[in-house]
Design a protein around this motif. Structure first.
Motif, PDB file in Angstrom:
ATOM      1  N   LEU A 178       0.878  -1.169   0.000  1.00  0.00           N
ATOM      2  CA  LEU A 178       0.000   0.000   0.000  1.00  0.00           C
ATOM      3  C   LEU A 178       0.918   1.223   0.000  1.00  0.00           C
ATOM      4  CD1 LEU A 178      -3.099   0.691   0.265  1.00  0.00           C
ATOM      5  CD2 LEU A 178      -2.653   1.021   2.713  1.00  0.00           C
ATOM      6  N   TYR A 179       0.998   1.916  -1.139  1.00  0.00           N
ATOM      7  CA  TYR A 179       2.037   2.936  -1.273  1.00  0.00           C
ATOM      8  C   TYR A 179       1.492   4.299  -1.679  1.00  0.00           C
ATOM      9  CZ  TYR A 179       1.855   2.343  -6.388  1.00  0.00           C
ATOM     10  OH  TYR A 179       1.452   2.303  -7.714  1.00  0.00           O
ATOM     11  N   HIS A 180       2.189   5.326  -1.229  1.00  0.00           N
ATOM     12  CA  HIS A 180       1.913   6.718  -1.573  1.00  0.00           C
ATOM     13  C   HIS A 180       2.199   6.895  -3.060  1.00  0.00           C
ATOM     14  CE1 HIS A 180       2.529  11.142  -1.493  1.00  0.00           C
ATOM     15  NE2 HIS A 180       1.801  11.131  -0.385  1.00  0.00           N
ATOM     16  N   ASP A 181       1.215   7.396  -3.796  1.00  0.00           N
ATOM     17  CA  ASP A 181       1.347   7.493  -5.253  1.00  0.00           C
ATOM     18  C   ASP A 181       2.193   8.703  -5.644  1.00  0.00           C
ATOM     19  OD1 ASP A 181       1.103   6.924  -7.896  1.00  0.00           O
ATOM     20  OD2 ASP A 181      -1.009   7.502  -8.083  1.00  0.00           O
ATOM     21  N   SER A 182       3.506   8.537  -5.486  1.00  0.00           N
ATOM     22  CA  SER A 182       4.475   9.602  -5.758  1.00  0.00           C
ATOM     23  C   SER A 182       5.804   8.945  -6.085  1.00  0.00           C
ATOM     24  CB  SER A 182       4.639  10.500  -4.524  1.00  0.00           C
ATOM     25  OG  SER A 182       5.161   9.744  -3.439  1.00  0.00           O
ATOM     26  N   ALA A 183       6.801   9.761  -6.446  1.00  0.00           N
ATOM     27  CA  ALA A 183       8.137   9.215  -6.714  1.00  0.00           C
ATOM     28  C   ALA A 183       8.653   8.470  -5.494  1.00  0.00           C
ATOM     29  CB  ALA A 183       9.087  10.362  -7.079  1.00  0.00           C
ATOM     30  N   TYR A 184       8.398   9.025  -4.314  1.00  0.00           N
ATOM     31  CA  TYR A 184       8.789   8.365  -3.066  1.00  0.00           C
ATOM     32  C   TYR A 184       8.132   6.996  -2.945  1.00  0.00           C
ATOM     33  CZ  TYR A 184       7.211   7.134   1.654  1.00  0.00           C
ATOM     34  OH  TYR A 184       6.830   6.452   2.771  1.00  0.00           O
ATOM     35  N   ARG A 223      -9.265  -6.669   1.360  1.00  0.00           N
ATOM     36  CA  ARG A 223     -10.226  -7.625   1.927  1.00  0.00           C
ATOM     37  C   ARG A 223     -10.456  -8.789   0.965  1.00  0.00           C
ATOM     38  NH1 ARG A 223     -15.930  -5.394   3.956  1.00  0.00           N
ATOM     39  NH2 ARG A 223     -14.649  -4.812   5.753  1.00  0.00           N
ATOM     40  N   GLN A 224     -10.539  -8.474  -0.318  1.00  0.00           N
ATOM     41  CA  GLN A 224     -10.770  -9.514  -1.323  1.00  0.00           C
ATOM     42  C   GLN A 224      -9.521 -10.359  -1.547  1.00  0.00           C
ATOM     43  OE1 GLN A 224     -12.020  -6.970  -4.537  1.00  0.00           O
ATOM     44  NE2 GLN A 224     -14.185  -7.020  -3.935  1.00  0.00           N
ATOM     45  N   LEU A 225      -8.353  -9.704  -1.498  1.00  0.00           N
ATOM     46  CA  LEU A 225      -7.079 -10.392  -1.745  1.00  0.00           C
ATOM     47  C   LEU A 225      -6.693 -11.304  -0.588  1.00  0.00           C
ATOM     48  CD1 LEU A 225      -4.479 -10.617  -3.541  1.00  0.00           C
ATOM     49  CD2 LEU A 225      -3.559  -8.698  -2.210  1.00  0.00           C
ATOM     50  N   ARG A 226      -7.012 -10.891   0.642  1.00  0.00           N
ATOM     51  CA  ARG A 226      -6.643 -11.630   1.853  1.00  0.00           C
ATOM     52  C   ARG A 226      -5.123 -11.896   1.902  1.00  0.00           C
ATOM     53  NH1 ARG A 226     -10.948 -14.059   4.438  1.00  0.00           N
ATOM     54  NH2 ARG A 226      -9.622 -15.742   5.227  1.00  0.00           N
ATOM     55  N   PRO A 227      -4.314 -10.831   1.883  1.00  0.00           N
ATOM     56  CA  PRO A 227      -2.858 -11.020   1.914  1.00  0.00           C
ATOM     57  C   PRO A 227      -2.385 -11.511   3.269  1.00  0.00           C
ATOM     58  CG  PRO A 227      -3.373  -8.713   2.166  1.00  0.00           C
ATOM     59  CD  PRO A 227      -4.683  -9.403   1.879  1.00  0.00           C
ATOM     60  N   ASP A 228      -1.209 -12.122   3.247  1.00  0.00           N
ATOM     61  CA  ASP A 228      -0.589 -12.547   4.505  1.00  0.00           C
ATOM     62  C   ASP A 228       0.037 -11.360   5.229  1.00  0.00           C
ATOM     63  OD1 ASP A 228      -0.725 -15.647   4.357  1.00  0.00           O
ATOM     64  OD2 ASP A 228      -0.027 -15.033   2.374  1.00  0.00           O
ATOM     65  N   TRP A 229       0.539 -10.399   4.449  1.00  0.00           N
ATOM     66  CA  TRP A 229       1.189  -9.216   5.015  1.00  0.00           C
ATOM     67  C   TRP A 229       0.824  -7.995   4.186  1.00  0.00           C
ATOM     68  CZ3 TRP A 229       4.294  -9.091   9.392  1.00  0.00           C
ATOM     69  CH2 TRP A 229       4.634 -10.340   9.928  1.00  0.00           C
ATOM     70  N   VAL A 230       0.795  -6.850   4.839  1.00  0.00           N
ATOM     71  CA  VAL A 230       0.650  -5.561   4.152  1.00  0.00           C
ATOM     72  C   VAL A 230       1.868  -4.709   4.496  1.00  0.00           C
ATOM     73  CG1 VAL A 230      -0.614  -3.376   4.043  1.00  0.00           C
ATOM     74  CG2 VAL A 230      -1.863  -5.535   4.051  1.00  0.00           C
ATOM     75  N   ILE A 231       2.555  -4.226   3.477  1.00  0.00           N
ATOM     76  CA  ILE A 231       3.641  -3.262   3.663  1.00  0.00           C
ATOM     77  C   ILE A 231       3.043  -1.873   3.452  1.00  0.00           C
ATOM     78  CG2 ILE A 231       5.792  -2.347   2.718  1.00  0.00           C
ATOM     79  CD1 ILE A 231       6.594  -5.199   2.013  1.00  0.00           C
ATOM     80  N   LEU A 232       3.154  -1.028   4.464  1.00  0.00           N
ATOM     81  CA  LEU A 232       2.618   0.328   4.401  1.00  0.00           C
ATOM     82  C   LEU A 232       3.738   1.296   4.053  1.00  0.00           C
ATOM     83  CD1 LEU A 232       0.399   2.448   4.782  1.00  0.00           C
ATOM     84  CD2 LEU A 232       0.855   2.364   7.256  1.00  0.00           C
ATOM     85  N   TRP A 233       3.720   1.787   2.816  1.00  0.00           N
ATOM     86  CA  TRP A 233       4.743   2.726   2.335  1.00  0.00           C
ATOM     87  C   TRP A 233       4.065   4.098   2.253  1.00  0.00           C
ATOM     88  CZ3 TRP A 233       9.491   0.293   1.167  1.00  0.00           C
ATOM     89  CH2 TRP A 233      10.515   1.133   0.742  1.00  0.00           C
ATOM     90  N   GLY A 234       3.743   4.649   3.438  1.00  0.00           N
ATOM     91  CA  GLY A 234       2.923   5.847   3.489  1.00  0.00           C
ATOM     92  C   GLY A 234       3.656   7.085   3.944  1.00  0.00           C
ATOM     93  N   TRP A 235       2.862   8.151   4.115  1.00  0.00           N
ATOM     94  CA  TRP A 235       3.405   9.439   4.531  1.00  0.00           C
ATOM     95  C   TRP A 235       2.255  10.308   4.996  1.00  0.00           C
ATOM     96  CZ3 TRP A 235       6.722  11.916   6.857  1.00  0.00           C
ATOM     97  CH2 TRP A 235       7.257  13.163   6.532  1.00  0.00           C
ATOM     98  N   ARG A 253      -2.938  -5.691  12.590  1.00  0.00           N
ATOM     99  CA  ARG A 253      -1.826  -4.748  12.494  1.00  0.00           C
ATOM    100  C   ARG A 253      -0.492  -5.423  12.772  1.00  0.00           C
ATOM    101  NH1 ARG A 253      -6.298  -4.598  13.193  1.00  0.00           N
ATOM    102  NH2 ARG A 253      -6.616  -3.662  15.236  1.00  0.00           N
ATOM    103  N   GLU A 254      -0.515  -6.566  13.425  1.00  0.00           N
ATOM    104  CA  GLU A 254       0.735  -7.307  13.638  1.00  0.00           C
ATOM    105  C   GLU A 254       1.238  -7.932  12.351  1.00  0.00           C
ATOM    106  OE1 GLU A 254       0.489 -10.015  16.866  1.00  0.00           O
ATOM    107  OE2 GLU A 254       0.185  -8.428  18.353  1.00  0.00           O
ATOM    108  N   LYS A 255       0.413  -7.880  11.305  1.00  0.00           N
ATOM    109  CA  LYS A 255       0.817  -8.354   9.988  1.00  0.00           C
ATOM    110  C   LYS A 255       1.067  -7.183   9.034  1.00  0.00           C
ATOM    111  CE  LYS A 255       0.507 -12.874  10.523  1.00  0.00           C
ATOM    112  NZ  LYS A 255       1.621 -13.819  10.225  1.00  0.00           N
ATOM    113  N   MET A 256       1.210  -5.995   9.623  1.00  0.00           N
ATOM    114  CA  MET A 256       1.529  -4.793   8.849  1.00  0.00           C
ATOM    115  C   MET A 256       2.926  -4.305   9.206  1.00  0.00           C
ATOM    116  SD  MET A 256      -2.031  -2.591   8.904  1.00  0.00           S
ATOM    117  CE  MET A 256      -1.375  -1.316   7.804  1.00  0.00           C
ATOM    118  N   VAL A 257       3.716  -3.993   8.175  1.00  0.00           N
ATOM    119  CA  VAL A 257       5.072  -3.483   8.366  1.00  0.00           C
ATOM    120  C   VAL A 257       5.177  -2.158   7.625  1.00  0.00           C
ATOM    121  CG1 VAL A 257       7.533  -3.917   8.096  1.00  0.00           C
ATOM    122  CG2 VAL A 257       5.975  -5.824   8.465  1.00  0.00           C
ATOM    123  N   GLY A 258       5.619  -1.119   8.331  1.00  0.00           N
ATOM    124  CA  GLY A 258       5.682   0.204   7.728  1.00  0.00           C
ATOM    125  C   GLY A 258       7.082   0.647   7.367  1.00  0.00           C
ATOM    126  N   VAL A 259       7.160   1.487   6.356  1.00  0.00           N
ATOM    127  CA  VAL A 259       8.383   2.196   6.012  1.00  0.00           C
ATOM    128  C   VAL A 259       8.679   3.178   7.146  1.00  0.00           C
ATOM    129  CG1 VAL A 259       7.176   4.060   4.828  1.00  0.00           C
ATOM    130  CG2 VAL A 259       9.486   3.488   4.097  1.00  0.00           C
TER     131      VAL A 259
END
Length: 440
Positions: A178-184, A223-235, A253-259
């Protein structure tokens, strides 16, 4: 008083004034900050910590070998055009011009990338910016110090693999980015895709438009994908919005890892209980018990000179990251003085040499009161990153707790990608890479 005595006294006073002026050199540092706009929480915390560190160096040490630090902020609002305006406004300030430009923005970084080599001002992009700039042969004036987005991405996969029981357990797993839609936000794509090929996990990339407070469609897909992990590349606001959305969706949230731009108190506190269990990367840690922070409180805040209106932010992730910016910048200037002369203001070109020859081992970090605060750092002509190490912290509902030691990036893979990308850039721009054997 006769004429002879007057002349002697006048000469003595002139000599004293000349001596005073000689030791009153100032090293100017331009600060392209952002304290307003959607990302003000990050900017105010980081630049606040940075300014406090420089103030502490002036108050405690009298500057760097007698050279006081001077600075001026220029508000960018995290806007590329404003960032370029600030670059131009600051570059000739001070006795010898601006020492360094650190915009805390990947977009602004790209906007001034071609300018810094021409103007001979080091561009420091600590933990952000263009990763292939770690190849100092092609980017002599750019320093993505400590660790880059590509290095961080490899440690994220390592962290997830550790939780799953090894890299062989990643095969068939689903990871949503899940990423910020930018160059970053797009900086991690190449690495995560390459590692997906290697380890066999399925990567789904979900873009979130600036500023990030609209994520309903993305979480419907999760919700539809049911991923094992979500990487949060946010800002900014994107982060607490994502954590709240995860709670509503029922994703752990224990299955979420953030930048590291998703792993500050400003990201978790607004999310309330939805943030508990969330883990994020960092090249610095939270906490006010480190000697370097205690010295800032003693020599700056105790004298009423602190930059932070809200003193409770001292020791926070963003504040401490600002201290890291200040600490490394000061060490680069100190290193450059060893070569170009102590007690005088240096040019940006001379300070660039200092950034390229940093050697901050565990012993030096201890002397700086920063053991464990940031990883050891050693740069060279070839390597403008210098470390690649990342720690992970988990939010317990009230504070961040370190849950790993420093995790090494997959340097072999990342370095190969860096050199390939840098070579392509050099060819496109007609740059002849430096021969580092001549830079020793």
């Amino acid at each position: 008083m006769n004429l002879k005595k007057t002349v002697i006294l006048g000469a003595a006073v002139a000599g004293l004034l000349g001596s005073s002026m000689a030791i009153a050199a100032e090293q100017f540092i331009g600060l392209p900050s952002y304290r307003v706009g959607p990302y003000a929480a990050g900017g105010s915390g980081i630049y606040g910590g940075w300014i406090d560190y420089m103030q502490m160096i002036n108050e405690r040490d009298g500057g760097i070998n007698g050279v006081k630090l001077a600075w001026e902020e220029c508000e960018t609002e995290y806007n590329n055009a404003r960032g370029v305006e600030c670059y131009e406004r600051l570059k000739e300030k001070g006795e010898t011009g601006n020492s360094v430009f650190q915009p805390l923005s990947t977009g602004i970084t790209y906007s001034v990338l071609d300018k810094v080599a021409k103007d001979k001002i080091p561009l420091v992009t600590m933990g952000y910016g263009r990763t292939d700039a770690a190849d100092g042969r092609v980017f002599p004036y750019v320093f993505p110090l400590i660790t880059t987005y590509w290095s961080q991405a490899t440690t994220m996969v390592k962290y997830i693999a550790g939780k799953e029981g090894g890299t062989d357990k990643l095969k068939g797993k689903k990871i949503a980015l899940l990423y910020h839609d930018s160059a970053y936000g797009k900086e991690s794509h190449a690495v995560l895709e390459k590692m997906a090929e290697r380890y066999g996990y399925e990567l789904t990339k979900l873009a979130v438009a600036h500023p990030g407070n609209e994520q309903q469609s993305q979480w419907l897909q999760i919700r539809q994908l049911r991923p094992d992990w979500v990487i949060l590349w946010g800002w900014g606001v994107m982060n607490p919005t994502a954590l709240k959305s995860a709670a509503k969706t029922g994703f752990s949230r224990e299955k979420m890892v953030g930048v590291w731009w998703s792993g500050a108190e400003e990201d978790t506190v607004p999310a309330g209980s939805a943030a508990k269990g969330f883990t994020a990367a960092g090249y610095n840690v939270a906490g006010a018990d480190y000697p370097v922070i205690k010295d800032i409180e003693k020599f700056v805040y105790a004298k009423g000179h602190g930059n932070m209106e809200d003193k409770s932010r001292i020791g926070s992730v963003y504040y401490n990251r600002g201290v890291v910016h200040g600490l490394i910048t000061v060490e680069a200037i100190r290193k450059a003085q060893e070569k170009y002369g102590k007690g005088k203001a240096l040019t940006g070109e001379q300070v660039r040499w200092g950034f390229e020859n940093l050697d901050m081992d565990d012993k030096r970090l201890g002397e700086l009161g920063a053991t464990g605060f940031l990883p050891p750092l050693k740069t060279s002509c070839m390597d403008h990153e210098g470390s690649g190490k990342v720690k992970y912290q988990q939010w317990d509902g009230n504070k961040w707790n370190v849950v790993t030691d420093w995790i090494d990036a997959d340097k072999e893979m990342v370095r190969g990608m860096i050199e390939e990308s840098a070579a392509a850039y050099a060819k496109e721009k007609g740059i002849t890479p430096r021969d580092c054997s001549k830079e020793m």
